[in-house]
Design a protein around this motif. Structure first.
Motif, PDB file in Angstrom:
ATOM      1  N   GLU A   9       0.827  -1.212   0.000  1.00  0.00           N
ATOM      2  CA  GLU A   9       0.000   0.000   0.000  1.00  0.00           C
ATOM      3  C   GLU A   9       0.859   1.257   0.000  1.00  0.00           C
ATOM      4  N   GLU A  10       1.889   1.272   0.844  1.00  0.00           N
ATOM      5  CA  GLU A  10       2.730   2.465   0.913  1.00  0.00           C
ATOM      6  C   GLU A  10       3.560   2.627  -0.359  1.00  0.00           C
ATOM      7  N   GLU A  11       3.958   1.526  -0.971  1.00  0.00           N
ATOM      8  CA  GLU A  11       4.723   1.629  -2.213  1.00  0.00           C
ATOM      9  C   GLU A  11       3.879   2.233  -3.333  1.00  0.00           C
ATOM     10  N   ILE A  12       2.638   1.753  -3.456  1.00  0.00           N
ATOM     11  CA  ILE A  12       1.749   2.318  -4.478  1.00  0.00           C
ATOM     12  C   ILE A  12       1.491   3.797  -4.194  1.00  0.00           C
ATOM     13  N   ALA A  13       1.193   4.108  -2.939  1.00  0.00           N
ATOM     14  CA  ALA A  13       0.890   5.488  -2.570  1.00  0.00           C
ATOM     15  C   ALA A  13       2.084   6.406  -2.814  1.00  0.00           C
ATOM     16  N   THR A  14       3.283   5.948  -2.456  1.00  0.00           N
ATOM     17  CA  THR A  14       4.489   6.756  -2.633  1.00  0.00           C
ATOM     18  C   THR A  14       4.756   7.025  -4.110  1.00  0.00           C
ATOM     19  N   ARG A  15       4.645   5.987  -4.905  1.00  0.00           N
ATOM     20  CA  ARG A  15       4.909   6.153  -6.333  1.00  0.00           C
ATOM     21  C   ARG A  15       3.859   7.038  -7.006  1.00  0.00           C
ATOM     22  N   MET A  16       2.610   6.931  -6.556  1.00  0.00           N
ATOM     23  CA  MET A  16       1.569   7.800  -7.113  1.00  0.00           C
ATOM     24  C   MET A  16       1.847   9.249  -6.757  1.00  0.00           C
ATOM     25  N   TYR A  17       2.229   9.493  -5.505  1.00  0.00           N
ATOM     26  CA  TYR A  17       2.515  10.862  -5.067  1.00  0.00           C
ATOM     27  C   TYR A  17       3.680  11.448  -5.864  1.00  0.00           C
ATOM     28  N   GLU A  18       4.767  10.691  -5.976  1.00  0.00           N
ATOM     29  CA  GLU A  18       5.951  11.201  -6.672  1.00  0.00           C
ATOM     30  C   GLU A  18       5.687  11.377  -8.169  1.00  0.00           C
ATOM     31  N   LEU A  19       4.865  10.484  -8.751  1.00  0.00           N
ATOM     32  CA  LEU A  19       4.510  10.611 -10.157  1.00  0.00           C
ATOM     33  C   LEU A  19       3.683  11.870 -10.389  1.00  0.00           C
ATOM     34  N   ASP A  20       2.740  12.115  -9.487  1.00  0.00           N
ATOM     35  CA  ASP A  20       1.920  13.325  -9.585  1.00  0.00           C
ATOM     36  C   ASP A  20       2.788  14.580  -9.495  1.00  0.00           C
ATOM     37  N   THR A  21       3.731  14.578  -8.585  1.00  0.00           N
ATOM     38  CA  THR A  21       4.605  15.737  -8.406  1.00  0.00           C
ATOM     39  C   THR A  21       5.436  16.010  -9.662  1.00  0.00           C
ATOM     40  N   GLU A  22       6.062  14.962 -10.218  1.00  0.00           N
ATOM     41  CA  GLU A  22       6.898  15.146 -11.404  1.00  0.00           C
ATOM     42  C   GLU A  22       6.060  15.495 -12.627  1.00  0.00           C
ATOM     43  N   ALA A  23       4.889  14.879 -12.759  1.00  0.00           N
ATOM     44  CA  ALA A  23       4.027  15.183 -13.901  1.00  0.00           C
ATOM     45  C   ALA A  23       3.587  16.640 -13.860  1.00  0.00           C
ATOM     46  N   TYR A  24       3.235  17.125 -12.668  1.00  0.00           N
ATOM     47  CA  TYR A  24       2.793  18.512 -12.527  1.00  0.00           C
ATOM     48  C   TYR A  24       3.922  19.484 -12.844  1.00  0.00           C
ATOM     49  N   GLU A  25       5.114  19.167 -12.382  1.00  0.00           N
ATOM     50  CA  GLU A  25       6.251  20.060 -12.600  1.00  0.00           C
ATOM     51  C   GLU A  25       6.659  20.144 -14.069  1.00  0.00           C
ATOM     52  N   ASN A  26       6.375  19.107 -14.846  1.00  0.00           N
ATOM     53  CA  ASN A  26       6.790  19.070 -16.244  1.00  0.00           C
ATOM     54  C   ASN A  26       5.658  19.296 -17.243  1.00  0.00           C
ATOM     55  N   SER A  27       4.447  19.401 -16.749  1.00  0.00           N
ATOM     56  CA  SER A  27       3.311  19.500 -17.672  1.00  0.00           C
ATOM     57  C   SER A  27       2.893  20.942 -17.872  1.00  0.00           C
ATOM     58  N   ARG A  28       2.003  21.108 -18.868  1.00  0.00           N
ATOM     59  CA  ARG A  28       1.382  22.415 -19.093  1.00  0.00           C
ATOM     60  C   ARG A  28      -0.103  22.344 -18.724  1.00  0.00           C
ATOM     61  N   SER A  29      -0.432  21.353 -17.867  1.00  0.00           N
ATOM     62  CA  SER A  29      -1.815  21.208 -17.422  1.00  0.00           C
ATOM     63  C   SER A  29      -2.183  22.338 -16.466  1.00  0.00           C
ATOM     64  N   SER A  30      -3.419  22.773 -16.563  1.00  0.00           N
ATOM     65  CA  SER A  30      -3.901  23.872 -15.717  1.00  0.00           C
ATOM     66  C   SER A  30      -4.699  23.361 -14.517  1.00  0.00           C
ATOM     67  N   MET A  31      -4.796  22.038 -14.373  1.00  0.00           N
ATOM     68  CA  MET A  31      -5.659  21.530 -13.306  1.00  0.00           C
ATOM     69  C   MET A  31      -4.979  21.540 -11.941  1.00  0.00           C
ATOM     70  N   GLY A  32      -3.677  21.674 -11.900  1.00  0.00           N
ATOM     71  CA  GLY A  32      -2.986  21.735 -10.618  1.00  0.00           C
ATOM     72  C   GLY A  32      -2.566  20.372 -10.124  1.00  0.00           C
ATOM     73  N   GLN A  33      -1.759  20.378  -9.086  1.00  0.00           N
ATOM     74  CA  GLN A  33      -1.261  19.132  -8.518  1.00  0.00           C
ATOM     75  C   GLN A  33      -2.382  18.400  -7.782  1.00  0.00           C
ATOM     76  N   LEU A  34      -2.459  17.082  -7.954  1.00  0.00           N
ATOM     77  CA  LEU A  34      -3.529  16.311  -7.320  1.00  0.00           C
ATOM     78  C   LEU A  34      -3.371  16.253  -5.809  1.00  0.00           C
ATOM     79  N   PHE A  35      -2.136  16.130  -5.358  1.00  0.00           N
ATOM     80  CA  PHE A  35      -1.878  15.970  -3.927  1.00  0.00           C
ATOM     81  C   PHE A  35      -1.037  17.167  -3.443  1.00  0.00           C
ATOM     82  N   PRO A  36      -1.670  18.305  -3.181  1.00  0.00           N
ATOM     83  CA  PRO A  36      -0.940  19.525  -2.825  1.00  0.00           C
ATOM     84  C   PRO A  36      -0.466  19.563  -1.375  1.00  0.00           C
ATOM     85  N   GLY A  37      -0.906  18.599  -0.573  1.00  0.00           N
ATOM     86  CA  GLY A  37      -0.500  18.597   0.836  1.00  0.00           C
ATOM     87  C   GLY A  37       0.945  18.160   0.996  1.00  0.00           C
ATOM     88  N   THR A  38       1.373  18.021   2.224  1.00  0.00           N
ATOM     89  CA  THR A  38       2.735  17.576   2.475  1.00  0.00           C
ATOM     90  C   THR A  38       2.904  16.151   1.979  1.00  0.00           C
TER      91      THR A  38
END
Length: 326
Positions: A9-38
């Protein structure tokens, strides 16, 4: 991307969080980061969703991350992110399909063990169908391919014989698809032991269906066979064959040499009769996907193609339906 080799569970959650962070930093999407919390709070919430089987939320998160990755301009970065996205998705779906699957998924897979009861039940297939969709031909060809008996009009004739001369005089007008008067509350001329002739016919047909299912492998077309057998705890596979109304009208025009208007009226009338009959006697909804194991659009495949699709679905589900004839 780095992550700790901890529980799944933690492995899936960690990889999803890190994927979201990198995708947001490199994308031109206007929807914002999915997980903006810590980082820790976001991962903790994702783990909680996984453990509580909140699959809809997790799937939605994956879909949104995938959409965001598609907006990344730099090809090499996009491909690397997509590779990780597929890996995380595979890990998630493997997780939910094994030990952490909710009961709905387990029920769906019970089809594999439909006949694994140790009682030597015969294999039964029940086919419901919209008028003009070719369900009768599909049923006949499936029965032929599997070497099963096929029952349609024969059930009415067998039931009619069991009710004697009074029912014979109706000349087939109380078939399972001609009950509009009965179902609208009108009284019929004939009755048997204080019940209407249509009810008597239904009960007699039900007896015949149960008798046949207990003695041989068979394909039943219509006649509420799926609900009748379910009430008797007799295993069966239920299939509904439908098609878009326009395609069914065209098929009836060709088969019966009718005008478009005549064919349209026939399709509407027959669908209504089948729907009213099934809903009245089973207290279920005719054609509703939740009432059947498989639903198939015959207009997508043709008659022979629909037969092939159904046979493949049965085989893929692990149901031993016997030897298929060449």
């Amino acid at each position: 991307m780095s992550y700790q080799n901890v529980d799944i569970e933690e492995e899936i959650a960690t990889r999803m969080y890190e994927l979201d962070t990198e995708a947001y930093e490199n994308s031109r999407s206007s929807m914002g980061q999915l997980f903006p919390g810590t980082r820790s709070a976001s991962i903790k919430k994702l783990v909680k969703n996984l453990k509580e089987n909140k699959q809809k939320i997790m799937i939605r998160n994956l879909v949104l991350i995938g959409n965001m990755i598609r907006t990344v301009d730099e090809r090499s970065v996009r491909e690397e992110l997509d590779k990780e996205f597929r890996a995380v998705s595979d890990m998630f779906y493997e997780y939910v399909s094994e030990d952490h699957s909710p009961e709905f998924w387990m029920d769906a897979y019970s089809l594999k063990h439909r006949y694994d009861t140790g009682k030597n039940e015969h294999r039964i297939i029940c086919i419901g169908r919209e008028f003009g969709g070719g369900g009768d031909e599909v049923g006949q060809k499936i029965a032929h391919a599997l070497g099963y008996s096929f029952y349609d009009r024969e059930l009415f004739e067998m039931a009619q014989e069991g009710l004697g001369e009074g029912m014979d005089s109706l000349d087939g007008r109380v078939s399972s698809e001609k009950l509009s008067e009965r179902l609208s509350g009108a009284r019929r001329k004939f009755s048997f032991f204080g019940i209407s002739s249509s009810d008597a016919l239904y009960f007699k047909q039900s007896e015949r269906i149960v008798e046949i299912a207990r003695r041989e492998d068979a394909v039943f077309l219509g006649r509420c066979a799926d609900a009748i057998l379910e009430a008797q705890d007799i295993p069966s596979i239920s299939i509904f064959v439908g098609a878009p109304k326009a395609a069914r009208i065209k098929r009836i025009m060709d088969i019966k040499s009718l005008s478009e208007n005549e064919a349209s009226l026939m399709v509407e009338r027959m669908d209504k009769q089948r729907r009213d009959y099934y809903n009245y006697y089973t207290n279920k909804l005719w054609g509703h996907a939740g009432n059947y194991d498989f639903c198939v659009n015959s207009a997508c495949y043709g008659i022979d193609g629909t037969v092939d699709v159904i046979l493949k679905m049965l085989d893929y589900s692990g149901v031993d339906m016997g030897t298929i004839k060449e």
